[in-house]
Design an enzyme around this catalytic site. Structure first.
Site, PDB file in Angstrom:
ATOM      1  CG  ASP A 155       2.661   2.109 -11.595  1.00 33.08           C
ATOM      2  OD1 ASP A 155       2.613   0.668 -11.024  1.00 33.08           O
ATOM      3  OD2 ASP A 155       1.458   2.332 -12.378  1.00 33.08           O
ATOM      4  CG  ASP A 178      -2.464  -0.498 -16.037  1.00 34.42           C
ATOM      5  OD1 ASP A 178      -1.915  -0.153 -16.376  1.00 34.42           O
ATOM      6  OD2 ASP A 178      -3.122  -0.673 -14.277  1.00 34.42           O
TER       7      ASP A 178
HETATM    8  P1  B16 Z   1      -3.084  -8.271 -10.737  1.00 29.01           P
HETATM    9  P2  B16 Z   1      -0.028  -1.206 -11.598  1.00 29.01           P
HETATM   10  C1  B16 Z   1      -1.662  -2.515 -10.951  1.00 29.01           C
HETATM   11  O1  B16 Z   1      -0.971  -2.370 -11.947  1.00 29.01           O
HETATM   12  C2  B16 Z   1      -2.985  -2.071 -11.612  1.00 29.01           C
HETATM   13  O2  B16 Z   1      -3.139  -0.910 -11.897  1.00 29.01           O
HETATM   14  C3  B16 Z   1      -4.481  -2.118 -10.834  1.00 29.01           C
HETATM   15  O3  B16 Z   1      -5.417  -2.315 -11.548  1.00 29.01           O
HETATM   16  C4  B16 Z   1      -4.330  -3.902 -10.910  1.00 29.01           C
HETATM   17  O4  B16 Z   1      -5.476  -4.400  -9.942  1.00 29.01           O
HETATM   18  C5  B16 Z   1      -3.293  -4.864 -10.113  1.00 29.01           C
HETATM   19  O5  B16 Z   1      -1.621  -4.706 -10.827  1.00 29.01           O
HETATM   20  C6  B16 Z   1      -2.792  -5.722 -10.040  1.00 29.01           C
HETATM   21  O6  B16 Z   1      -3.327  -6.732 -11.144  1.00 29.01           O
HETATM   22  O7  B16 Z   1      -4.243  -8.520 -11.210  1.00 29.01           O
HETATM   23  O8  B16 Z   1      -2.546  -8.341 -12.828  1.00 29.01           O
HETATM   24  O9  B16 Z   1      -2.143  -8.895  -9.632  1.00 29.01           O
HETATM   25  O10 B16 Z   1      -0.388  -0.041 -11.854  1.00 29.01           O
HETATM   26  O11 B16 Z   1       1.182  -1.518 -10.112  1.00 29.01           O
HETATM   27  O12 B16 Z   1       1.880  -1.233 -12.561  1.00 29.01           O
HETATM   28 MG    MG Z   2      -0.208   2.459 -12.279  1.00 27.44          MG
END
Ligand code: B16
Ligand code: MG
Length: 220
Positions: free
Chosen positions: A9, A11
């Site tokens: 993953d 984030d």
């Molecule tokens: P985006 P991950 C996620 O990343 C985030 O943790 C989450 O907070 C966010 O809403 C989601 O990606 C979508 O991101 O708006 O940039 O498409 O933890 O799956 O790497």
């Molecule tokens: Mg994450």
């Protein structure tokens, strides 16, 4: 079952973009007069953009075009905040672990819910350490459905039972389990306790220490 690949993953695992997601949602919430705290943001870990907004709205319904406008505005703010992301924003141990996996001949993939993941990976300078990058645009059903990790495994050419998913979100661990992957949860047990192995972070993590634990797990 041998371990032939790791799916990461983004984030909360390789970098902490959660802070930028928080600032972007907070700015939107302030503009709209909605309550939104850092604690509220914690619940959005790994949750896709649209679903995050629906969670912030707490059951309030809005017309589709308004939802689109709000999510686009949030993303504009987010893109503004991540402009400065650089290799220095990699979480401790992330680069070392990726390099160790590569040196050991294992494959690596990214499985992030973020549609901005490819840009963040470029800015972090780790694109060459990942064999496959999958993101929020890769599949229709998001975590906790296993689809994104299954797609990453397929592109790696490695069956799920021989891949390990590294996640920081409960939804991500649920996705890994649903797909038949072994899993490593990073963070508190209250959040990632359903993972096969729980660690505070990737700092100091070494494959040779981890592997016996992963290999001892019964296949799912
Ligand atoms: P985006 P991950 C996620 O990343 C985030 O943790 C989450 O907070 C966010 O809403 C989601 O990606 C979508 O991101 O708006 O940039 O498409 O933890 O799956 O790497
Ligand atoms: Mg994450």
């Amino acid at each position: 079952m041998p371990v032939r690949a790791f799916i990461f993953d983004l984030d909360g695992v390789l970098t902490d973009t959660a802070e930028y997601h928080y600032r972007a949602w907070k700015r939107l919430a302030d503009e709209e007069g909605w309550p939104f705290t850092r604690q509220d943001n914690e619940a959005l870990r790994g949750i896709p953009r649209r679903e995050s907004l629906l969670m912030i709205l707490k059951g309030q319904t809005l017309p589709e075009e308004r939802i689109l406008e709000l999510t686009e505005r949030k993303n504009r703010y987010y893109l503004e905040y991540i402009r400065e992301v650089s290799p220095g924003d990699l979480l401790p141990g992330a680069r070392e672990f990726l390099q160790e996996l590569r040196a050991a001949g294992l494959k690596t993939a990214l499985g992030s819910a973020s549609k901005n993941a490819p840009q963040v990976v470029q800015q972090l300078g780790i694109a060459e350490l990942l064999d496959v990058i999958t993101d929020g645009s890769s599949v229709a059903r998001q975590k906790p459905a296993p689809d994104l990790f299954l797609y990453a495994a397929e592109r790696l050419g490695v069956p799920p039972a021989e891949c390990v998913v590294v996640e920081d979100a409960a939804a991500g661990i649920a996705a890994a389990r649903a797909g038949g992957f072994r899993s490593i949860g990073l963070g508190p047990v209250e959040r990632v306790g359903a993972a096969d192995v729980v660690l505070p972070s990737l700092e100091g993590v070494r494959l040779e220490q981890l592997l016996p634990h992963l290999l001892a797990l019964e296949s799912r």
